[in-house]
Design an enzyme around this catalytic site. Structure first.
Site, PDB file in Angstrom:
ATOM      1  N   LYS A   6       0.840  -1.209   0.000  1.00 15.21           N
ATOM      2  CA  LYS A   6       0.000   0.000   0.000  1.00 15.21           C
ATOM      3  C   LYS A   6       0.868   1.249   0.000  1.00 15.21           C
ATOM      4  CE  LYS A   6      -1.800   1.604   4.014  1.00 15.21           C
ATOM      5  NZ  LYS A   6      -1.569   3.030   4.301  1.00 15.21           N
ATOM      6  N   ASN A   7       1.871   1.299   0.902  1.00 13.56           N
ATOM      7  CA  ASN A   7       2.601   2.550   1.106  1.00 13.56           C
ATOM      8  C   ASN A   7       3.626   2.831   0.017  1.00 13.56           C
ATOM      9  OD1 ASN A   7       0.979   2.945   3.278  1.00 13.56           O
ATOM     10  ND2 ASN A   7       2.474   2.264   4.791  1.00 13.56           N
ATOM     11  N   ARG A  67      -4.319  10.757   3.684  1.00 11.16           N
ATOM     12  CA  ARG A  67      -3.051  11.409   4.017  1.00 11.16           C
ATOM     13  C   ARG A  67      -2.065  11.371   2.859  1.00 11.16           C
ATOM     14  NH1 ARG A  67      -0.265  13.489   7.835  1.00 11.16           N
ATOM     15  NH2 ARG A  67       1.976  13.195   7.831  1.00 11.16           N
ATOM     16  N   CYS A 101      -5.043  12.191  12.464  1.00 10.73           N
ATOM     17  CA  CYS A 101      -5.948  11.047  12.481  1.00 10.73           C
ATOM     18  C   CYS A 101      -5.854  10.413  13.869  1.00 10.73           C
ATOM     19  CB  CYS A 101      -5.578  10.063  11.384  1.00 10.73           C
ATOM     20  SG  CYS A 101      -3.956   9.363  11.651  1.00 10.73           S
ATOM     21  N   ARG A 139       0.383  14.193  13.008  1.00  7.85           N
ATOM     22  CA  ARG A 139       0.947  13.929  11.684  1.00  7.85           C
ATOM     23  C   ARG A 139       1.158  15.202  10.855  1.00  7.85           C
ATOM     24  NH1 ARG A 139      -1.638   8.522   9.382  1.00  7.85           N
ATOM     25  NH2 ARG A 139       0.423   8.390   8.440  1.00  7.85           N
ATOM     26  N   PRO A 140       1.991  16.104  11.353  1.00  8.83           N
ATOM     27  CA  PRO A 140       2.283  17.346  10.616  1.00  8.83           C
ATOM     28  C   PRO A 140       3.054  17.058   9.323  1.00  8.83           C
ATOM     29  CG  PRO A 140       3.782  17.082  12.452  1.00  8.83           C
ATOM     30  CD  PRO A 140       2.770  15.976  12.578  1.00  8.83           C
ATOM     31  N   ILE A 141       3.170  18.078   8.463  1.00 11.51           N
ATOM     32  CA  ILE A 141       3.971  17.894   7.233  1.00 11.51           C
ATOM     33  C   ILE A 141       5.044  18.981   7.128  1.00 11.51           C
ATOM     34  CG2 ILE A 141       2.140  16.703   5.942  1.00 11.51           C
ATOM     35  CD1 ILE A 141       1.682  19.360   4.426  1.00 11.51           C
ATOM     36  N   ASP A 142       5.506  19.463   8.262  1.00  7.37           N
ATOM     37  CA  ASP A 142       6.528  20.526   8.270  1.00  7.37           C
ATOM     38  C   ASP A 142       7.822  20.114   7.565  1.00  7.37           C
ATOM     39  OD1 ASP A 142       6.515  18.812  10.706  1.00  7.37           O
ATOM     40  OD2 ASP A 142       8.439  19.803  11.046  1.00  7.37           O
ATOM     41  N   GLN A 143       8.184  18.854   7.637  1.00  3.87           N
ATOM     42  CA  GLN A 143       9.422  18.410   6.972  1.00  3.87           C
ATOM     43  C   GLN A 143       9.245  18.348   5.450  1.00  3.87           C
ATOM     44  OE1 GLN A 143      12.402  17.880   8.835  1.00  3.87           O
ATOM     45  NE2 GLN A 143      10.989  18.969  10.209  1.00  3.87           N
ATOM     46  N   ASP A 163       3.618   0.090  12.253  1.00  6.60           N
ATOM     47  CA  ASP A 163       2.360  -0.413  11.672  1.00  6.60           C
ATOM     48  C   ASP A 163       2.050  -1.833  12.114  1.00  6.60           C
ATOM     49  OD1 ASP A 163       2.835   1.283   8.462  1.00  6.60           O
ATOM     50  OD2 ASP A 163       2.201   1.998  10.430  1.00  6.60           O
ATOM     51  N   ILE A 223       6.926   6.226  17.498  1.00  2.70           N
ATOM     52  CA  ILE A 223       6.748   6.962  16.247  1.00  2.70           C
ATOM     53  C   ILE A 223       5.528   7.882  16.294  1.00  2.70           C
ATOM     54  CG2 ILE A 223       6.464   6.758  13.730  1.00  2.70           C
ATOM     55  CD1 ILE A 223       9.145   5.632  14.756  1.00  2.70           C
ATOM     56  N   ARG A 265      -9.155   0.047   3.754  1.00  2.00           N
ATOM     57  CA  ARG A 265      -8.206   1.011   3.156  1.00  2.00           C
ATOM     58  C   ARG A 265      -6.844   0.363   2.912  1.00  2.00           C
ATOM     59  NH1 ARG A 265      -8.886   6.988   5.490  1.00  2.00           N
ATOM     60  NH2 ARG A 265      -7.341   7.221   3.844  1.00  2.00           N
TER      61      ARG A 265
HETATM   62  C1  EPZ Z   1       3.910   6.590   6.528  1.00  2.00           C
HETATM   63  O1  EPZ Z   1       3.205   7.665   7.129  1.00  2.00           O
HETATM   64  C2  EPZ Z   1       2.899   5.483   6.372  1.00  2.00           C
HETATM   65  N1  EPZ Z   1       1.803   5.939   5.528  1.00  2.00           N
HETATM   66  C3  EPZ Z   1       2.367   5.069   7.736  1.00  2.00           C
HETATM   67  O2  EPZ Z   1       1.539   3.938   7.528  1.00  2.00           O
HETATM   68  C4  EPZ Z   1       3.531   4.637   8.625  1.00  2.00           C
HETATM   69  O3  EPZ Z   1       3.045   4.341   9.914  1.00  2.00           O
HETATM   70  C5  EPZ Z   1       4.566   5.751   8.697  1.00  2.00           C
HETATM   71  O4  EPZ Z   1       4.982   6.126   7.371  1.00  2.00           O
HETATM   72  C6  EPZ Z   1       5.789   5.339   9.490  1.00  2.00           C
HETATM   73  O5  EPZ Z   1       6.371   4.218   8.902  1.00  2.00           O
HETATM   74  C7  EPZ Z   1       1.998   5.986   4.186  1.00  2.00           C
HETATM   75  O6  EPZ Z   1       3.063   5.673   3.679  1.00  2.00           O
HETATM   76  C8  EPZ Z   1       0.832   6.433   3.357  1.00  2.00           C
HETATM   77  P1  EPZ Z   1       6.193   9.636   8.806  1.00  2.00           P
HETATM   78  P2  EPZ Z   1       3.908   9.117   7.203  1.00  2.00           P
HETATM   79  O7  EPZ Z   1       6.260  10.909   8.055  1.00  2.00           O
HETATM   80  O8  EPZ Z   1       4.768   9.298   6.009  1.00  2.00           O
HETATM   81  C9  EPZ Z   1       6.438  12.876  12.227  1.00  2.00           C
HETATM   82  C10 EPZ Z   1      -0.333   2.605   7.739  1.00  2.00           C
HETATM   83  O9  EPZ Z   1      -0.877   2.073   8.716  1.00  2.00           O
HETATM   84  N2  EPZ Z   1       6.491  13.860  11.132  1.00  2.00           N
HETATM   85  O10 EPZ Z   1       7.293   8.638   8.652  1.00  2.00           O
HETATM   86  O11 EPZ Z   1       2.875  10.109   7.498  1.00  2.00           O
HETATM   87  C11 EPZ Z   1       5.098  12.175  12.310  1.00  2.00           C
HETATM   88  O12 EPZ Z   1       4.169  12.927  13.058  1.00  2.00           O
HETATM   89  C12 EPZ Z   1       0.142   4.025   7.848  1.00  2.00           C
HETATM   90  O13 EPZ Z   1      -0.112   2.052   6.632  1.00  2.00           O
HETATM   91  C13 EPZ Z   1       6.742  15.195  11.431  1.00  2.00           C
HETATM   92  O14 EPZ Z   1       6.892  15.565  12.600  1.00  2.00           O
HETATM   93  O15 EPZ Z   1       4.825   8.912   8.495  1.00  2.00           O
HETATM   94  C14 EPZ Z   1       5.466  10.885  12.990  1.00  2.00           C
HETATM   95  O16 EPZ Z   1       5.542  11.107  14.384  1.00  2.00           O
HETATM   96  C15 EPZ Z   1      -0.126   4.639   9.212  1.00  2.00           C
HETATM   97  N3  EPZ Z   1       6.803  16.085  10.411  1.00  2.00           N
HETATM   98  C16 EPZ Z   1       6.870  10.578  12.466  1.00  2.00           C
HETATM   99  O17 EPZ Z   1       7.361  11.820  11.944  1.00  2.00           O
HETATM  100  C17 EPZ Z   1       6.637  15.714   9.102  1.00  2.00           C
HETATM  101  O18 EPZ Z   1       6.724  16.582   8.213  1.00  2.00           O
HETATM  102  C18 EPZ Z   1       6.912   9.559  11.347  1.00  2.00           C
HETATM  103  O19 EPZ Z   1       5.992   9.986  10.354  1.00  2.00           O
HETATM  104  C19 EPZ Z   1       6.391  14.363   8.819  1.00  2.00           C
HETATM  105  C20 EPZ Z   1       6.327  13.450   9.845  1.00  2.00           C
END
Ligand code: EPZ
Length: 420
Positions: free
Chosen positions: A22-23, A93, A117, A122-126, A305, A327, A398
């Protein structure tokens, strides 16, 4: 509304084949936009999130068709809109990957901000930090991210947080940026590598994916290609856990054992018998299943996950286990539902729980709050004595393809019913 009804206590036995990841799929489908040419994507999972991203691209003007084997042919040349907002986008997302893809191809994009969620803010600042480093002007206004760039130039980007989404999204834009981009402190998940491999199949030059430093030589002309998505490591892990939880004997085909190492190690530590072959893993019982301690980490650590389904397995382990979720800040929404089934779980603090193994779980009506909580409740229902009814199954749809069919083929007594 659909719900699952499981008559638990049955050992899972037989073989199951894993679907595409999926991811990886949710990033590779939008990435097709970068070439402007037709791509054929194989081994995509038939899940709701893939259907949503397909619908979004079609609404933007892409021409998408399916071949008889279910592969997806995408011709993005007809895309005529660079603003994707609205419920469908904000509800999923992974639609943030459209930011990197549209910015890379058209130098402009407007995407609905992805919401938080059940599992966290789950911010997107990075993601935004990376796009700005590549030369984009980014404005957050009215619930959308608006990005524009006269041109994109390669940059050195150090991620403050190891983020799968930010790593992939920056890669997408960077293949269109002139010069070299370096992403440091990058995520190393298998789906990050899969996206990099897809970009290289389109003619990009991405090196180092799977390590914490990725180098992209951007500005190359990209072309269409045919690409098969890797197997889903989280689906494979969910079936491994379900096999152990029912003390069954299951062969999981079409997986990549090296992607499963953290889970395999934990199951072996519990005393579960796990045998690896080239593209399959066999899980069998082997006496008492011992309590263990689990701490989620970025890849190659124990995947967040799989934390929730693993929690269910530990509910009947022999002894006291701890689970630390490092995480996401709210990934324990399934605990109350497990307690309704007789689990003894204590929340030590917002990120750590203590699980005292019990001899039995008992079927009960439970409600899903997020995708992997759904997996946890399915595993618990398979373990429990009696009938478990699992509501809000749309979350499960999903991310898992034909889950009830696959479980039924392994001997599970599971039905998908509807209630008004
Ligand atoms: C991906 O989410 C996956 N989703 C998630 O899978 C998975 O749990 C996650 O990676 C971690 O492996 C998809 O790929 C669609 P992250 P993502 O950015 O990219 C923080 C599932 O069940 N963060 O690696 O959103 C964030 O809040 C889903 O299949 C920031 O602070 O995860 C988290 O604490 C759930 N700023 C940590 O980093 C940012 O800009 C890791 O998030 C981005 C993230």
């Amino acid at each position: 509304m659909a719900y699952y009804r499981i008559n638990g206590g049955k050992r899972l036995e037989g073989a199951v084949t894993i679907s595409g990841a999926k991811n990886a799929a949710l990033a590779i489908i939008p990435a097709v936009i970068l070439s402007g040419e037709s791509c054929l994507l194989e081994n995509l999972p038939e899940i709701e999130d893939v259907r949503i991203v397909e619908e979004i691209l079609t609404s933007m003007g892409a021409d998408i068709s399916r071949t008889p084997d279910g592969s997806m042919r995408i011709d993005p040349s007809g895309i005529s809109t660079f603003s994707v907002t609205g419920e469908m986008v904000s509800s999923m997302r992974a639609s943030y990957y459209l930011l990197g893809a549209l910015l890379g191809r058209y130098k402009k994009a407007e995407i609905a901000l992805p919401g938080g969620c059940a599992i966290g803010q789950r911010p997107i600042d990075q993601h935004i930090k990376g796009m700005r480093a590549l030369g984009a002007d980014i404005v957050i206004q009215g619930g959308s991210v608006k990005a524009r760039a006269d041109r994109l130039r390669g940059a050195e980007i150090y991620l403050d947080v190891v983020s799968v989404g930010a790593t992939i999204n920056i890669m997408l834009a960077a293949v269109a940026a002139e010069g070299q981009t370096i992403i440091a402190n990058a995520a190393k998940e298998p789906h990050v590598v899969d996206v990099a491999n897809f970009l290289n199949m389109m003619g990009a030059n991405v090196k180092g994916a799977g390590t914490d430093v990725i180098r992209i030589q951007g500005g190359r002309r990209l072309h269409g290609c045919t690409y098969a998505v890797i197997p889903d490591q989280i689906e494979a892990g969910t079936f491994m856990i379900a096999a152990a939880a029912t003390r069954g004997d299951v062969v999981i085909h079409g997986c990549i054992p090296t992607h499963m190492e953290a889970l395999t190690a934990k199951l072996l530590e519990m005393g579960v018998r796990v045998t690896e072959n080239d593209d399959s893993i066999r899980v069998r019982p082997q006496g008492v299943q011992r309590a263990v301690n689990v701490k989620t980490q970025v890849y190659p650590g124990f995947p967040t996950d799989l934390q929730q389904p693993m929690t269910s397995l530990l509910c009947m382990a022999n002894g006291v286990s701890t689970v630390s979720e490092t995480i996401f800040e709210r990934r324990f929404m399934h605990l109350d539902e497990l307690r309704r089934m007789g689990a003894h779980i204590k929340l030590m603090d917002h990120s750590t729980i203590l699980i005292e193994g019990v001899r039995e779980l008992y079927g009960a009506p439970v409600t899903v709050t997020d995708l992997r909580a759904g997996a946890a409740l399915i595993v618990a229902g398979l373990m429990a004595k009696g009938v478990t009814e699992i509501y809000e199954t749309s979350y499960i749809d999903r991310g898992y393809e034909h889950l009830e069919d696959k479980l039924r083929s392994l001997g599970a007594k599971i039905e998908r019913l509807t209630v008004d």
